[in-house]
Design a protein around this motif. Structure first.
Motif, PDB file in Angstrom:
ATOM      1  N   LYS A   6      30.639  47.890 -10.150  1.00  0.00           N
ATOM      2  CA  LYS A   6      31.069  46.833  -9.242  1.00  0.00           C
ATOM      3  C   LYS A   6      32.587  46.805  -9.064  1.00  0.00           C
ATOM      4  N   ASN A   7      33.327  46.845 -10.182  1.00  0.00           N
ATOM      5  CA  ASN A   7      34.778  46.743 -10.066  1.00  0.00           C
ATOM      6  C   ASN A   7      35.382  47.945  -9.352  1.00  0.00           C
ATOM      7  N   ARG A   8      34.778  49.127  -9.495  1.00  0.00           N
ATOM      8  CA  ARG A   8      35.296  50.307  -8.822  1.00  0.00           C
ATOM      9  C   ARG A   8      34.940  50.304  -7.344  1.00  0.00           C
ATOM     10  N   LEU A   9      33.796  49.700  -7.000  1.00  0.00           N
ATOM     11  CA  LEU A   9      33.438  49.558  -5.597  1.00  0.00           C
ATOM     12  C   LEU A   9      34.405  48.594  -4.915  1.00  0.00           C
ATOM     13  N   VAL A  10      34.763  47.528  -5.612  1.00  0.00           N
ATOM     14  CA  VAL A  10      35.743  46.583  -5.090  1.00  0.00           C
ATOM     15  C   VAL A  10      37.092  47.286  -4.893  1.00  0.00           C
ATOM     16  N   GLN A  11      37.464  48.119  -5.866  1.00  0.00           N
ATOM     17  CA  GLN A  11      38.722  48.855  -5.764  1.00  0.00           C
ATOM     18  C   GLN A  11      38.715  49.772  -4.539  1.00  0.00           C
ATOM     19  N   PHE A  12      37.565  50.405  -4.289  1.00  0.00           N
ATOM     20  CA  PHE A  12      37.463  51.309  -3.150  1.00  0.00           C
ATOM     21  C   PHE A  12      37.618  50.568  -1.826  1.00  0.00           C
ATOM     22  N   ASP A  27      39.437  39.481  -6.734  1.00  0.00           N
ATOM     23  CA  ASP A  27      39.023  38.339  -7.557  1.00  0.00           C
ATOM     24  C   ASP A  27      39.848  37.110  -7.224  1.00  0.00           C
ATOM     25  N   PHE A  28      39.922  36.836  -5.930  1.00  0.00           N
ATOM     26  CA  PHE A  28      40.718  35.715  -5.429  1.00  0.00           C
ATOM     27  C   PHE A  28      40.004  34.396  -5.743  1.00  0.00           C
ATOM     28  N   LYS A  29      40.693  33.485  -6.374  1.00  0.00           N
ATOM     29  CA  LYS A  29      40.081  32.231  -6.824  1.00  0.00           C
ATOM     30  C   LYS A  29      40.402  31.082  -5.876  1.00  0.00           C
ATOM     31  N   THR A  30      39.343  30.359  -5.500  1.00  0.00           N
ATOM     32  CA  THR A  30      39.514  29.101  -4.778  1.00  0.00           C
ATOM     33  C   THR A  30      39.204  27.980  -5.766  1.00  0.00           C
ATOM     34  N   SER A  31      39.155  26.772  -5.289  1.00  0.00           N
ATOM     35  CA  SER A  31      38.870  25.656  -6.189  1.00  0.00           C
ATOM     36  C   SER A  31      37.464  25.711  -6.766  1.00  0.00           C
ATOM     37  N   HIS A  33      35.209  28.798  -6.073  1.00  0.00           N
ATOM     38  CA  HIS A  33      34.609  30.130  -6.042  1.00  0.00           C
ATOM     39  C   HIS A  33      35.631  31.201  -6.405  1.00  0.00           C
ATOM     40  N   VAL A  34      35.099  32.382  -6.710  1.00  0.00           N
ATOM     41  CA  VAL A  34      35.925  33.566  -6.905  1.00  0.00           C
ATOM     42  C   VAL A  34      35.448  34.607  -5.890  1.00  0.00           C
ATOM     43  N   ILE A  35      36.339  35.038  -5.019  1.00  0.00           N
ATOM     44  CA  ILE A  35      36.009  35.982  -3.961  1.00  0.00           C
ATOM     45  C   ILE A  35      36.358  37.388  -4.417  1.00  0.00           C
ATOM     46  N   ASP A  36      35.487  38.335  -4.155  1.00  0.00           N
ATOM     47  CA  ASP A  36      35.748  39.719  -4.557  1.00  0.00           C
ATOM     48  C   ASP A  36      37.052  40.228  -3.961  1.00  0.00           C
ATOM     49  N   ILE A  37      37.216  40.012  -2.653  1.00  0.00           N
ATOM     50  CA  ILE A  37      38.447  40.453  -1.983  1.00  0.00           C
ATOM     51  C   ILE A  37      38.849  39.420  -0.935  1.00  0.00           C
ATOM     52  N   ASP A  47      49.521  35.314   9.920  1.00  0.00           N
ATOM     53  CA  ASP A  47      48.638  36.024   8.997  1.00  0.00           C
ATOM     54  C   ASP A  47      47.173  35.815   9.360  1.00  0.00           C
ATOM     55  N   MET A  48      46.392  36.888   9.299  1.00  0.00           N
ATOM     56  CA  MET A  48      44.959  36.847   9.562  1.00  0.00           C
ATOM     57  C   MET A  48      44.224  37.050   8.248  1.00  0.00           C
ATOM     58  N   GLY A  49      43.367  36.116   7.876  1.00  0.00           N
ATOM     59  CA  GLY A  49      42.662  36.192   6.599  1.00  0.00           C
ATOM     60  C   GLY A  49      41.245  36.727   6.734  1.00  0.00           C
ATOM     61  N   VAL A  50      40.836  37.533   5.750  1.00  0.00           N
ATOM     62  CA  VAL A  50      39.484  38.098   5.734  1.00  0.00           C
ATOM     63  C   VAL A  50      38.899  37.923   4.341  1.00  0.00           C
ATOM     64  N   VAL A  51      37.702  37.359   4.251  1.00  0.00           N
ATOM     65  CA  VAL A  51      37.030  37.227   2.959  1.00  0.00           C
ATOM     66  C   VAL A  51      35.930  38.290   2.877  1.00  0.00           C
ATOM     67  N   VAL A  52      35.875  38.981   1.736  1.00  0.00           N
ATOM     68  CA  VAL A  52      34.932  40.088   1.572  1.00  0.00           C
ATOM     69  C   VAL A  52      34.119  39.888   0.295  1.00  0.00           C
ATOM     70  N   ALA A  53      32.795  39.936   0.429  1.00  0.00           N
ATOM     71  CA  ALA A  53      31.901  39.903  -0.725  1.00  0.00           C
ATOM     72  C   ALA A  53      31.366  41.313  -0.961  1.00  0.00           C
ATOM     73  N   VAL A  54      31.425  41.780  -2.195  1.00  0.00           N
ATOM     74  CA  VAL A  54      30.933  43.120  -2.539  1.00  0.00           C
ATOM     75  C   VAL A  54      29.734  42.971  -3.474  1.00  0.00           C
TER      76      VAL A  54
END
Length: 268
Positions: A6-12, A27-31, A33-37, A47-54
């Motif tokens: 999982k962590n290497r897929l996130v890195q990729f 591993d971006f943290k909100t109040s 949740h923790v988002i993968d990217i 700035d344009m924000g993108v949330v990514v779940a892996v």
């Protein structure tokens, strides 16, 4: 393609985004949740924000609606411009249909293979474990009954290809690779204040053109109201692609525009 932990897929995925000009936070943290990217792309309009779940699932396990809805909620909280869900397996039919309606980008195993083949021309040491081997870092998920595999696609909406365009490194440009909508236009149309200004300007231009052919005050007034309504609801729908948001936000833009017109008439 070989299966990553999982962590290497996130890195990729993060590396592919960085090659496209994104500032990547893993591993971006909100109040809550923790988002993968969480990716941020700086453009001329902000700035344009993108949330990514892996999701590192085995092939027989599929990503369902619950994951998409959770990410959609997180995206709204962060006011993200795009939501992306990446999986080493596939998506259920209902998830695919929902993602299409809600403009959520889905990247399945086949799409990852396509991206990896191009990107690995520069990065040769990313994959080490065979794709069909078990990984200790596989997410827990219950198998779904139906399966619908997506054709290879990228981090874009509606069209397919590779985010880094063939794996070739390019100088980051002020463009938004996760969406077919020009970033500047989408950012402007997503801003309520900017929408009000646009509606005021365009409706004024329309009524001025009509006034050239007909000086009737009543006709000009009706034209201004109708053009403002069409622009308000139409532009909001183009930006949001959601009927409920269009009705709510469009109404706000329309009535504020009308209020400003009334104030201008009184003052002038």
């Amino acid at each position: 393609m070989r299966k990553l932990e999982k962590n290497r897929l996130v890195q990729f995925i993060g590396k592919v985004m960085e090659e496209s000009g994104f500032k990547v936070y893993k591993d971006f943290k909100t109040s809550r949740h923790v988002i993968d990217i969480y990716g941020v792309l700086s453009t001329v309009v902000g700035d344009m924000g993108v949330v990514v779940a892996v999701k590192n699932y085995d092939e027989e396990w599929e990503v369902g609606l619950d994951v998409l809805k959770e990410m959609e909620m997180i995206g709204k909280t962060l006011k993200a411009s795009k939501i992306v869900v990446v999986t080493s397996s596939y998506f259920t039919n209902s998830a695919i249909n929902y993602g299409g309606r809600r403009n959520i980008k889905l990247i399945d195993k086949d799409a990852l293979v396509s991206i990896a083949k191009k990107f690995s021309k520069k990065e040769h040491n990313i994959y080490e474990t065979p794709l069909n081997e078990e990984s200790d870092d596989t997410d827990n998920y219950s198998p779904a009954k139906s399966s619908s595999r997506l054709t290879p696609s990228i981090f874009s909406s509606g069209k397919r290809g590779n985010l880094s365009k063939g794996g070739k490194t390019k100088t980051p440009k002020p463009s938004y690779d996760f969406s077919n909508i020009i970033p500047g236009i989408k950012a402007i149309l997503s801003n309520t204040l900017a929408l009000i200004v646009i509606v005021l300007l365009l409706s004024t231009i329309v009524t001025d053109i009509i006034g050239i052919f007909d000086k009737s005050t009543a006709l000009i007034g009706i034209s201004k109201i109708l053009s403002s309504a069409l622009l308000a609801y139409g532009l909001v729908f183009v930006a949001e692609k959601d009927l409920n948001v269009t009705l709510t936000k469009g109404t706000i833009v329309f009535f504020v525009s009308m209020l400003i017109y009334v104030v201008l008439i009184i003052i002038l």
